[in-house]
Design an enzyme around this catalytic site. Structure first.
Site, PDB file in Angstrom:
ATOM      1  N   ASP A   1       5.711 -16.995   3.205  1.00 43.70           N
ATOM      2  CA  ASP A   1       5.340 -15.621   3.555  1.00 43.70           C
ATOM      3  C   ASP A   1       3.893 -15.336   3.169  1.00 43.70           C
ATOM      4  OD1 ASP A   1       6.028 -13.157   4.719  1.00 43.70           O
ATOM      5  OD2 ASP A   1       6.369 -12.253   2.755  1.00 43.70           O
TER       6      ASP A   1
ATOM      7  N   LYS B   1       6.099  -5.192 -12.228  1.00 48.28           N
ATOM      8  CA  LYS B   1       6.875  -5.115 -10.987  1.00 48.28           C
ATOM      9  C   LYS B   1       8.331  -4.840 -11.316  1.00 48.28           C
ATOM     10  CE  LYS B   1       8.199  -7.844  -6.888  1.00 48.28           C
ATOM     11  NZ  LYS B   1       8.025  -9.133  -6.181  1.00 48.28           N
TER      12      LYS B   1
ATOM     13  N   VAL C   1       0.520   0.948  -7.888  1.00 50.81           N
ATOM     14  CA  VAL C   1      -0.465   0.177  -7.120  1.00 50.81           C
ATOM     15  C   VAL C   1       0.106  -0.385  -5.827  1.00 50.81           C
ATOM     16  CG1 VAL C   1      -1.835  -0.461  -9.144  1.00 50.81           C
ATOM     17  CG2 VAL C   1       0.018  -1.951  -8.403  1.00 50.81           C
ATOM     18  N   GLY C   2       1.428  -0.398  -5.682  1.00 49.48           N
ATOM     19  CA  GLY C   2       1.990  -0.943  -4.444  1.00 49.48           C
ATOM     20  C   GLY C   2       3.493  -0.798  -4.399  1.00 49.48           C
ATOM     21  N   MET C   3       4.014  -0.737  -3.173  1.00 47.36           N
ATOM     22  CA  MET C   3       5.455  -0.618  -2.972  1.00 47.36           C
ATOM     23  C   MET C   3       5.870  -1.636  -1.933  1.00 47.36           C
ATOM     24  SD  MET C   3       8.104   1.179  -3.951  1.00 47.36           S
ATOM     25  CE  MET C   3       9.768   1.605  -3.449  1.00 47.36           C
TER      26      MET C   3
ATOM     27  N   LEU D   1       8.744  -1.873  -6.795  1.00 48.19           N
ATOM     28  CA  LEU D   1       7.539  -1.085  -6.989  1.00 48.19           C
ATOM     29  C   LEU D   1       6.671  -1.772  -8.033  1.00 48.19           C
ATOM     30  CD1 LEU D   1       5.947   1.617  -6.621  1.00 48.19           C
ATOM     31  CD2 LEU D   1       7.394   2.563  -8.430  1.00 48.19           C
ATOM     32  N   VAL D   2       5.354  -1.783  -7.804  1.00 49.57           N
ATOM     33  CA  VAL D   2       4.419  -2.405  -8.738  1.00 49.57           C
ATOM     34  C   VAL D   2       3.505  -1.334  -9.317  1.00 49.57           C
ATOM     35  CG1 VAL D   2       2.606  -4.136  -9.066  1.00 49.57           C
ATOM     36  CG2 VAL D   2       4.462  -4.566  -7.440  1.00 49.57           C
TER      37      VAL D   2
END
Length: 365
Positions: free
Chosen positions: A141, A49, A26-28, A33-34
């Site tokens: 952030d 994660k 689902v995401g990097m 990495l997730v």
């Protein structure tokens, strides 16, 4: 002993316990990495994660330790919650959290947001920040991709790995520059919770307009764009600049007057513009706080002072100044076992912390 299963995701080996199945990327990010997965124990979808090579350097070891401690400490409806942690045989660390369907960045790039959604999302962001700040934590952030949202419009702030880091080298990231407070750009050292309010204001403006408010190409351009809208910083703010080069640059800029935000946000609710004016203030000491912003008229439909909690205790930052070797940072392993044992104690009424911690420390001795 947990059974581990390996899978290849984007060329990366995911080595997770058999409790989690159906891995999908689902995401990097820069540090991991997730993947989404199915928790066989609860039947619920989760996010897993992977922190890649967490013990490769002292800096990364400390960053992982910081994120772990923060996720354990921060317990709030608008903060991502940690449900499991484990270390694989390859010594990678995995954080398991609840899974939300999308993030604010994806929403903003897919469609304009209606007024009630903007209000509700901003309310939840500020509600989360009020709690985080009361714990003595600065996210630092905050950006749309760090704000997760589910199908019920419930919102959770995530990615506390950079919280309270004072590292000028991190300021070069394009993805975060748009939301960075001017005091970070100007001084690159002392700042406090007000930087998150600035970031929230930039996100608020982006929800109203559908595009970033300050899309700077670099820090010089970024600051110039900010002054075009907000005018030249007051003299007392300029006097806080520590870098001689930055001071010369700021003094070289043409004098500009602050523009009324109502002229830029012509279609926005006047109350929305008023709140934005109070959030986008150069002087951090004069910037509205999260608790004050929650009580603003714009958020009246959602504001409930009895349901906007603060942290029960401050976060312990005593470890943050420590300059330790990798082997010492591996004490985080004992924290992981501690986390599991606390959860087991809640479920089964017994605690086995001391023995588990001792075993974990011996394993990394």
């Amino acid at each position: 002993m947990a059974e581990f299963v390996r899978a290849q995701i984007f060329g990366t080996t995911f080595e997770i316990t058999s409790r989690y199945t159906d891995l999908q990327p689902v995401g990097m990010g820069a540090f991991g990495l997730v993947c989404s997965a199915r928790d066989q124990l609860t039947g619920q979808p989760v996010a897993v994660k992977k922190i890649m090579k967490p013990f490769s350097t002292p800096v990364l070891s400390k960053r992982t330790y910081r994120e772990l401690k923060l996720l354990k400490h921060l317990r709030h409806e608008n903060i991502i919650s940690l449900s499991d942690i484990f270390i694989s045989p390859l010594e990678d660390i995995y954080f398991v959290t609840e899974l939300l369907g999308t993030d604010l960045h994806r929403l903003l790039t897919s469609r304009p947001l209606e007024k009630q959604f903007i209000q509700y999302f901003l309310y939840q962001i500020l509600r989360g920040l009020k709690y985080v700040h009361s714990a003595g934590v600065v996210h630092r952030d905050l950006k749309p991709s760090n704000i997760l949202i589910n199908e019920n419009c419930d919102l959770k702030i995530c990615d506390f790995g950079l919280a309270r880091i004072q590292d000028p080298q991190m300021t070069g990231y394009v993805s975060t520059r748009y939301y960075r407070a001017p005091e970070i750009m100007l001084t690159w050292q002392k700042y406090d919770v007000e930087v998150d309010i600035w970031s929230a204001a930039c996100i608020f403006a982006e929800m109203l307009e559908g595009k970033p408010l300050f899309p700077g190409k670099d820090h010089v351009n970024q600051f110039s764009i900010i002054t075009e809208l907000l005018g030249t910083p007051p003299d007392d703010v300029i006097q806080t600049i520590c870098s001689e080069n930055t001071l010369r640059f700021v003094k070289s800029l043409p004098k500009r007057e602050r523009q009324p935000l109502a002229s830029k946000f012509k279609n926005a609710d006047p109350d929305a513009v008023d709140l934005l004016e109070r959030m986008l203030v150069f002087d951090p000491k004069k910037r509205i706080r999260a608790g004050e912003a929650l009580a603003h008229e714009y958020l009246a439909p959602y504001h409930d002072p009895t349901d906007e909690p603060v942290a029960e205790e401050k976060f312990d930052w005593s470890f943050n100044d420590a300059d330790l070797p990798v082997d010492t940072w591996k004490i985080m392993y004992s924290e992981i076992l501690d986390f599991h044992n606390i959860d087991q104690a809640n479920d089964a009424g017994q605690v086995l912390v001391e023995g588990a911690v001792a075993d974990g420390q011996q394993a990394f001795a």
